[in-house]
Design a protein around this motif. Sequence first.
Motif, PDB file in Angstrom:
ATOM      1  N   PHE A 119       0.806  -1.223   0.000  1.00 57.10           N
ATOM      2  CA  PHE A 119       0.000   0.000   0.000  1.00 57.10           C
ATOM      3  C   PHE A 119       0.839   1.272   0.000  1.00 57.10           C
ATOM      4  O   PHE A 119       0.332   2.328  -0.380  1.00 57.10           O
ATOM      5  N   LEU A 120       2.080   1.224   0.429  1.00 56.84           N
ATOM      6  CA  LEU A 120       2.905   2.435   0.377  1.00 56.84           C
ATOM      7  C   LEU A 120       3.113   2.921  -1.049  1.00 56.84           C
ATOM      8  O   LEU A 120       3.422   4.092  -1.271  1.00 56.84           O
ATOM      9  N   ALA A 121       2.928   2.030  -2.030  1.00 55.57           N
ATOM     10  CA  ALA A 121       3.144   2.410  -3.423  1.00 55.57           C
ATOM     11  C   ALA A 121       1.902   2.224  -4.281  1.00 55.57           C
ATOM     12  O   ALA A 121       1.589   3.070  -5.112  1.00 55.57           O
ATOM     13  N   CYS A 122       1.192   1.125  -4.115  1.00 59.39           N
ATOM     14  CA  CYS A 122       0.110   0.744  -5.033  1.00 59.39           C
ATOM     15  C   CYS A 122      -1.255   1.067  -4.440  1.00 59.39           C
ATOM     16  O   CYS A 122      -1.527   0.689  -3.289  1.00 59.39           O
ATOM     17  N   PRO A 123      -2.148   1.715  -5.196  1.00 61.59           N
ATOM     18  CA  PRO A 123      -3.472   2.048  -4.658  1.00 61.59           C
ATOM     19  C   PRO A 123      -4.266   0.839  -4.178  1.00 61.59           C
ATOM     20  O   PRO A 123      -4.994   0.938  -3.193  1.00 61.59           O
ATOM     21  N   ASN A 124      -4.157  -0.313  -4.864  1.00 64.99           N
ATOM     22  CA  ASN A 124      -4.917  -1.473  -4.391  1.00 64.99           C
ATOM     23  C   ASN A 124      -4.092  -2.402  -3.513  1.00 64.99           C
ATOM     24  O   ASN A 124      -4.568  -3.461  -3.097  1.00 64.99           O
ATOM     25  N   GLY A 125      -2.866  -2.014  -3.215  1.00 67.82           N
ATOM     26  CA  GLY A 125      -2.071  -2.707  -2.221  1.00 67.82           C
ATOM     27  C   GLY A 125      -1.415  -3.991  -2.665  1.00 67.82           C
ATOM     28  O   GLY A 125      -0.763  -4.657  -1.855  1.00 67.82           O
ATOM     29  N   GLY A 126      -1.546  -4.361  -3.953  1.00 71.10           N
ATOM     30  CA  GLY A 126      -1.015  -5.654  -4.357  1.00 71.10           C
ATOM     31  C   GLY A 126      -0.323  -5.708  -5.693  1.00 71.10           C
ATOM     32  O   GLY A 126       0.142  -6.774  -6.099  1.00 71.10           O
ATOM     33  N   PHE A 127      -0.257  -4.578  -6.428  1.00 71.38           N
ATOM     34  CA  PHE A 127       0.291  -4.590  -7.780  1.00 71.38           C
ATOM     35  C   PHE A 127      -0.351  -5.717  -8.594  1.00 71.38           C
ATOM     36  O   PHE A 127       0.335  -6.505  -9.247  1.00 71.38           O
ATOM     37  N   TYR A 128      -1.671  -5.767  -8.526  1.00 70.48           N
ATOM     38  CA  TYR A 128      -2.392  -6.829  -9.228  1.00 70.48           C
ATOM     39  C   TYR A 128      -3.602  -6.233  -9.937  1.00 70.48           C
ATOM     40  O   TYR A 128      -4.359  -5.455  -9.358  1.00 70.48           O
ATOM     41  N   ASP A 129      -3.768  -6.592 -11.221  1.00 70.50           N
ATOM     42  CA  ASP A 129      -4.904  -6.157 -12.016  1.00 70.50           C
ATOM     43  C   ASP A 129      -5.991  -7.219 -11.911  1.00 70.50           C
ATOM     44  O   ASP A 129      -5.898  -8.285 -12.511  1.00 70.50           O
ATOM     45  N   TYR A 130      -7.017  -6.927 -11.136  1.00 75.80           N
ATOM     46  CA  TYR A 130      -8.076  -7.912 -10.902  1.00 75.80           C
ATOM     47  C   TYR A 130      -8.931  -8.140 -12.135  1.00 75.80           C
ATOM     48  O   TYR A 130      -9.584  -9.178 -12.249  1.00 75.80           O
ATOM     49  N   ARG A 131      -8.960  -7.184 -13.029  1.00 78.24           N
ATOM     50  CA  ARG A 131      -9.753  -7.351 -14.254  1.00 78.24           C
ATOM     51  C   ARG A 131      -9.058  -8.293 -15.236  1.00 78.24           C
ATOM     52  O   ARG A 131      -9.666  -9.181 -15.813  1.00 78.24           O
ATOM     53  N   LYS A 132      -7.763  -8.085 -15.417  1.00 81.04           N
ATOM     54  CA  LYS A 132      -6.996  -8.928 -16.349  1.00 81.04           C
ATOM     55  C   LYS A 132      -6.428 -10.173 -15.673  1.00 81.04           C
ATOM     56  O   LYS A 132      -5.881 -11.038 -16.350  1.00 81.04           O
ATOM     57  N   GLN A 133      -6.540 -10.216 -14.335  1.00 79.34           N
ATOM     58  CA  GLN A 133      -6.036 -11.346 -13.554  1.00 79.34           C
ATOM     59  C   GLN A 133      -4.541 -11.573 -13.800  1.00 79.34           C
ATOM     60  O   GLN A 133      -4.097 -12.672 -14.129  1.00 79.34           O
ATOM     61  N   GLU A 134      -3.779 -10.497 -13.640  1.00 75.56           N
ATOM     62  CA  GLU A 134      -2.339 -10.581 -13.827  1.00 75.56           C
ATOM     63  C   GLU A 134      -1.639  -9.537 -12.980  1.00 75.56           C
ATOM     64  O   GLU A 134      -2.243  -8.539 -12.551  1.00 75.56           O
ATOM     65  N   ILE A 135      -0.351  -9.752 -12.723  1.00 72.95           N
ATOM     66  CA  ILE A 135       0.448  -8.797 -11.975  1.00 72.95           C
ATOM     67  C   ILE A 135       0.550  -7.493 -12.756  1.00 72.95           C
ATOM     68  O   ILE A 135       0.733  -7.490 -13.978  1.00 72.95           O
ATOM     69  N   CYS A 136       0.420  -6.378 -12.060  1.00 74.23           N
ATOM     70  CA  CYS A 136       0.444  -5.058 -12.689  1.00 74.23           C
ATOM     71  C   CYS A 136       1.838  -4.438 -12.564  1.00 74.23           C
ATOM     72  O   CYS A 136       2.426  -4.415 -11.480  1.00 74.23           O
ATOM     73  N   THR A 137       2.359  -3.934 -13.669  1.00 73.78           N
ATOM     74  CA  THR A 137       3.674  -3.288 -13.664  1.00 73.78           C
ATOM     75  C   THR A 137       3.577  -1.798 -14.013  1.00 73.78           C
ATOM     76  O   THR A 137       4.580  -1.165 -14.307  1.00 73.78           O
ATOM     77  N   ARG A 138       2.358  -1.240 -13.961  1.00 73.12           N
ATOM     78  CA  ARG A 138       2.198   0.185 -14.262  1.00 73.12           C
ATOM     79  C   ARG A 138       2.786   1.039 -13.142  1.00 73.12           C
ATOM     80  O   ARG A 138       2.827   0.625 -11.985  1.00 73.12           O
ATOM     81  N   ARG A 139       3.213   2.242 -13.490  1.00 80.09           N
ATOM     82  CA  ARG A 139       3.716   3.167 -12.476  1.00 80.09           C
ATOM     83  C   ARG A 139       2.544   3.673 -11.649  1.00 80.09           C
ATOM     84  O   ARG A 139       1.574   4.219 -12.200  1.00 80.09           O
ATOM     85  N   PRO A 140       2.572   3.494 -10.328  1.00 80.19           N
ATOM     86  CA  PRO A 140       1.458   3.935  -9.497  1.00 80.19           C
ATOM     87  C   PRO A 140       1.135   5.406  -9.690  1.00 80.19           C
ATOM     88  O   PRO A 140       2.024   6.265  -9.688  1.00 80.19           O
ATOM     89  N   LEU A 141      -0.137   5.691  -9.921  1.00 80.84           N
ATOM     90  CA  LEU A 141      -0.665   7.032 -10.170  1.00 80.84           C
ATOM     91  C   LEU A 141      -0.123   7.652 -11.448  1.00 80.84           C
ATOM     92  O   LEU A 141      -0.283   8.861 -11.668  1.00 80.84           O
ATOM     93  N   GLY A 142       0.513   6.854 -12.296  1.00 72.27           N
ATOM     94  CA  GLY A 142       0.881   7.337 -13.615  1.00 72.27           C
ATOM     95  C   GLY A 142      -0.337   7.374 -14.519  1.00 72.27           C
ATOM     96  O   GLY A 142      -1.431   6.937 -14.152  1.00 72.27           O
TER      97      GLY A 142
END
Length: 537
Positions: free
Chosen positions: A267-290
């Motif tokens: 949560f210190l970096a990622c809004p959903n706390g897990g760097f995970y895209d629940y829609r695509k069901q995959e790990i997210c590598t986007r820049r937080p708040l980019g």
Amino acid sequence: MELSAARCYLKRQLPLLVVVLIAAAHRGSLPLASFVASTPGAPSARGQTHGAPNVFNLYLCICYRSEAFGAMRTRGSTRQLAEVAYVPPSPRYHDQGRRIVTEEASRPAATDDAPRAEAMPLSPPLPAPPHDLDSPSHVLIVGDFADINGGQAKVALDSARMLADAGVQVTFFAACGPVSRRLEHKRISVICLDQPTILDDPNRLRAMRRGIWNGEAAKRLTAVIDGLDPTDTVIHCHGYAKGLSPAIGPVLANAPMPVLFTMHEYFLACPNGGFYDYRKQEICTRRPLGASCLATNCDARHMLHKGWRVTRQVATWGPGQLPGGLTDVAYISELQREVMTPHLGRKVRLHHVPNPVDAPELPPVDPRQNDIFLFVGRLSQEKGAAQFAEAARRAGVRAMFLGDGEQSETVRRLNPEAEILGWQPPEAVQEALGRARALVFPSLWYEGQPLVPIEALMRGVPVICGTWSAARECVEHGENGLVYRQPTVDALADALTRIDDVPTFDPLPLRQRLGPDAHRRRLLDLYGEMLARRRAA
């Protein structure tokens, strides 16, 4: 009709527009002062203010009036809307000798080990046994929960007990009750604000606002800190995102004693706390708040909820001073360190403090005599429950699930032969491990430091997991388990069929490395190092 449709569309998009403007202001594209100002709040002795930024109120009002939010509210479950915090009447505590009670009426408890602890017996500080002069005599543990409702809270409570047993006076500060009986100890005093969990407030607008900025928690934490000896006290925070909120950030940043923050998630970096895209069901590598992050609905629920998370993240990075105000941060796995380091400030000192795992004193399992492939945990998409169900069916192996969740029916449909036993007490989990051929951990996201795989390895049960999960750090491929490389059903099914390649192994070294005694030594050594550095400054 066209004009009406256009108005409806703009009404639905307005919350996201507000969030984008907030994020742009935070990133420096717009003057932040134009959008964020603090409402009047009670200043502390150090001149801090605990009011909520006005822009958050604006965003929440827009959300509350939008048609999409209204539809979410009428769909039923209070859990549709996420980690939203309850705002109870301000609880007032009275010291009555050795008890602290709240004027609020007690609520029924949902706890694994205490029906309700509305009045925790407390003892005055006792003389501690002799210990290292560099170690603190007092530790203030700060967390969202005073009861065990997950791994993060369990580590916080277990640490409190370990420190108290070592002769350290502990104050345990939490936003949400009830208070676990595990905190009943002559050297542990408890300050619980008795706020329900974020999901429990029937007033969702009020709950959302507190989830972003819990000013009451900040004021009370400040008062507690002001009463402690800064020369012999260390603060250890175990999280804020599900109760305390980013409002405690400035309190920690301005504390006169050393502060250690343990990252149990992201949560210190990622809004959903897990760097995970629940829609695509995959790990997210986007820049937080980019730009890509703001334009993507990665939330498991609704775009408005993603907007709420983004607003909370802006509060975290901005007025919350997190992680910018932290100097000492503990990570629980090497994978977590790799993921989080780019998002932490340069002045942050990182410390490896893995979570303690207190395995029961049971004989090692002989897994070669067993045929059950065991899954323990929440039946949800990010945990890979459905993927394991299908992989087990393809591999022709016996699957057992201990847990429940939104994918329970999907698991039954994909593997009608699977045994789904629901949530079980710890003794039943250990009994199932004793009958397991392997523990399968198919989680699709990073994880922090998952405890179930370690508990299995400590019993001599091999573990099957993916390379992307922090569980891999305790699994030596072909020695005490199998690590597969692709998050697919085929890759997992292939690993299930190759379990006979894993020999029996000795679990004792892992028990010694991650047991409670080793954890207590790490904490006391680190606290002493932090105190010595502060005293020398």
